[in-house]
Design a protein around this motif. Structure first.
Motif, mmCIF file in Angstrom:
data_model
loop_
_atom_site.group_PDB
_atom_site.id
_atom_site.type_symbol
_atom_site.label_atom_id
_atom_site.label_comp_id
_atom_site.label_asym_id
_atom_site.label_seq_id
_atom_site.Cartn_x
_atom_site.Cartn_y
_atom_site.Cartn_z
ATOM 1 N N PRO A 141 7.477 -7.188 1.582
ATOM 2 C CA PRO A 141 7.967 -5.801 1.508
ATOM 3 C C PRO A 141 8.117 -5.339 0.061
ATOM 4 O O PRO A 141 8.296 -6.154 -0.840
ATOM 5 C CB PRO A 141 9.346 -5.891 2.184
ATOM 6 C CG PRO A 141 9.800 -7.286 1.929
ATOM 7 C CD PRO A 141 8.551 -8.137 1.979
ATOM 8 N N VAL A 142 8.060 -4.033 -0.113
ATOM 9 C CA VAL A 142 8.350 -3.435 -1.426
ATOM 10 C C VAL A 142 9.852 -3.249 -1.477
ATOM 11 O O VAL A 142 10.407 -2.510 -0.668
ATOM 12 C CB VAL A 142 7.648 -2.071 -1.561
ATOM 13 C CG1 VAL A 142 8.083 -1.370 -2.844
ATOM 14 C CG2 VAL A 142 6.139 -2.238 -1.502
ATOM 15 N N SER A 143 10.520 -3.937 -2.386
ATOM 16 C CA SER A 143 11.977 -3.816 -2.386
ATOM 17 C C SER A 143 12.477 -2.804 -3.413
ATOM 18 O O SER A 143 13.534 -2.210 -3.231
ATOM 19 C CB SER A 143 12.651 -5.176 -2.584
ATOM 20 O OG SER A 143 12.070 -5.880 -3.622
ATOM 21 N N VAL A 144 11.732 -2.620 -4.493
ATOM 22 C CA VAL A 144 12.122 -1.618 -5.500
ATOM 23 C C VAL A 144 10.975 -0.609 -5.613
ATOM 24 O O VAL A 144 9.911 -0.915 -6.153
ATOM 25 C CB VAL A 144 12.420 -2.273 -6.859
ATOM 26 C CG1 VAL A 144 12.812 -1.223 -7.886
ATOM 27 C CG2 VAL A 144 13.540 -3.305 -6.719
ATOM 28 N N GLY A 145 11.214 0.572 -5.103
ATOM 29 C CA GLY A 145 10.150 1.568 -5.016
ATOM 30 C C GLY A 145 9.594 2.007 -6.359
ATOM 31 O O GLY A 145 8.401 2.291 -6.485
ATOM 32 N N SER A 146 10.462 2.037 -7.385
ATOM 33 C CA SER A 146 9.977 2.508 -8.690
ATOM 34 C C SER A 146 8.913 1.548 -9.248
ATOM 35 O O SER A 146 7.976 1.976 -9.923
ATOM 36 C CB SER A 146 11.134 2.650 -9.679
ATOM 37 O OG SER A 146 11.814 1.422 -9.823
ATOM 38 N N HIS A 147 9.041 0.259 -8.933
ATOM 39 C CA HIS A 147 8.018 -0.699 -9.375
ATOM 40 C C HIS A 147 6.690 -0.405 -8.669
ATOM 41 O O HIS A 147 5.621 -0.488 -9.270
ATOM 42 C CB HIS A 147 8.454 -2.135 -9.057
ATOM 43 C CG HIS A 147 9.682 -2.566 -9.805
ATOM 44 N ND1 HIS A 147 10.296 -3.772 -9.588
ATOM 45 C CD2 HIS A 147 10.423 -1.945 -10.756
ATOM 46 C CE1 HIS A 147 11.360 -3.886 -10.379
ATOM 47 N NE2 HIS A 147 11.454 -2.783 -11.092
ATOM 48 N N GLN A 148 6.796 -0.074 -7.388
ATOM 49 C CA GLN A 148 5.587 0.229 -6.628
ATOM 50 C C GLN A 148 4.892 1.475 -7.185
ATOM 51 O O GLN A 148 3.673 1.507 -7.338
ATOM 52 C CB GLN A 148 5.943 0.442 -5.156
ATOM 53 C CG GLN A 148 4.758 0.782 -4.282
ATOM 54 C CD GLN A 148 3.743 -0.335 -4.220
ATOM 55 O OE1 GLN A 148 4.058 -1.448 -3.842
ATOM 56 N NE2 GLN A 148 2.508 -0.052 -4.619
ATOM 57 N N VAL A 149 5.688 2.487 -7.487
ATOM 58 C CA VAL A 149 5.102 3.730 -8.011
ATOM 59 C C VAL A 149 4.429 3.460 -9.353
ATOM 60 O O VAL A 149 3.348 3.973 -9.636
ATOM 61 C CB VAL A 149 6.168 4.837 -8.126
ATOM 62 C CG1 VAL A 149 5.624 6.045 -8.880
ATOM 63 C CG2 VAL A 149 6.641 5.250 -6.744
#
Lengths: 272, 85
Positions: A141-149
């Motif tokens: 899962p993506v746990s920290v969205g800002s890292h994904q963005v």
């Protein structure tokens, strides 16, 4: 055999759904599969379908579905916000409980689908919305969205450089644009605020779950990464972490043998 | 004798990208995309690896494929960001 059809999202969009009937009759909780988005959805499609087949063969009713504006579903990706995906999940959950007759479902999600599944279970915990989650299985899962963005932004830049050979221009993925414009991300029209929605996600501070959860870290390493450890600690004592050394099949054009992942899920799911 | 940045990078690339090769098989000047079939999203994995292994943080506007096309080029980024590496 898949039973294909459409369910309806709250905004009226037809959502594509595929039901895998259990091969043996079983009172076990059905499994709702939450797919990732964009290119990851395409790359992971075969693996998730295969996993659904194995779960059904093990006696679990399984439903796969596409969010609005994604895959075979109706609706526009350009209008989609993160909250719409939660609504679509709720519509799919309602359909699965109706078909299977069960009251609770196991939410199984990959990448942002895993994030959504965890958020959904956490909402139930807080009593803010729907309950009825027997357990969650979150795959990478993506746990920290800002890292994904940030990664989307970089990936967008890489793609632009590879296709134009240039490397000029602002990467299309960034927050704060004109609210009425849509952005082209890997060929998908995306609402600019969608990236802000994702950037706001932080499961490390989201609270503890009241249902069992399995988080599967899928990467080149067999030991837990800091991000996974933080996530599982935040989700509380009901959450458990498994580390699987496997290529990120949601990023690969080539087939990756996801049998080891299926084995982990099949081994865990009888406990749910 | 301290390990060369290039050799540490090769080990990191082979491990993180799960390449079916030994680190020493990769030449300093090999085009990672053409010779080793590194896909675009895997270049991102190298950037994340630089952060984790070397403690180097790249700004959003500092990335370019040219800088990540060969081990020599990536090593130059490392040395620029971390001269004592």
């Amino acid at each position: 055999m898949d039973q294909l059809g459409y369910i309806t999202a709250p905004d009226g969009s037809p959502l594509y759904a595929a039901y895998h009937a259990p091969v043996q009759g079983s009172p076990a909780s059905p499994v709702l599969i939450c797919a990732p988005l964009f290119e990851e959805r395409k790359s992971a499609y075969g693996a998730l379908r295969k996993l659904a087949g194995r779960l059904a063969a093990a006696g679990r009713p399984v439903l796969r579905f596409d969010y609005r504006g994604s895959g075979e579903s109706g609706g526009s990706s350009a209008a989609r916000r993160w909250s719409h995906m939660a609504e679509d999940l709720a519509a799919a959950r309602e359909a699965l409980t109706r078909i299977s007759g069960a009251r609770e479902v196991v939410l199984l999600g990959l990448r942002l689908g895993g994030t959504l599944a965890l958020q959904e279970a956490l909402r139930g915990t807080a009593g803010q919305a729907r309950s009825g989650t027997a357990a969650v299985i979150a795959l990478a899962p993506v746990s920290v969205g800002s890292h994904q963005v940030r990664q989307w932004k970089m990936r967008s830049q890489i793609r632009a450089e590879l296709t134009t050979g240039g490397g000029t221009g602002v990467p299309p993925v960034a927050g704060g644009q004109d609210a009425h414009a849509t952005l082209d991300f890997d060929g998908y029209d995306v609402h600019p605020a969608f990236f802000d929605d994702v950037a706001a996600i932080d499961l490390h501070t989201a609270g503890a779950l009241s249902c069992p959860a399995l988080v599967v870290q899928i990467s080149h390493r067999t030991e837990p990464a800091g991000d996974s450890t933080k996530l599982v600690a935040a989700l509380g004592p009901q959450a458990r972490l498994e580390c699987l050394r496997l290529e990120p099949f949601w990023e690969k054009l080539d087939d990756v043998d996801t049998g080891p992942l299926e084995d982990i899920v099949l081994k865990q799911v009888p406990g749910f | 004798m301290p390990e060369r940045v290039e050799d540490r990078l090769k080990a990191m690339i082979v491990e993180r990208l799960m390449l079916k090769a030994k680190p020493e098989d990769i030449g300093d000047e090999d085009d990672l995309i053409k010779k080793w079939n590194v896909e675009s999203v895997q270049l991102m994995e190298i950037v994340i690896g630089l952060e984790e292994v070397f403690g180097i943080q790249l700004g959003d506007d500092e990335f370019s494929i040219k800088k990540f096309r060969t081990v020599t080029n990536i090593a130059a980024v490392v040395r620029e960001k971390k001269p004592d590496a």
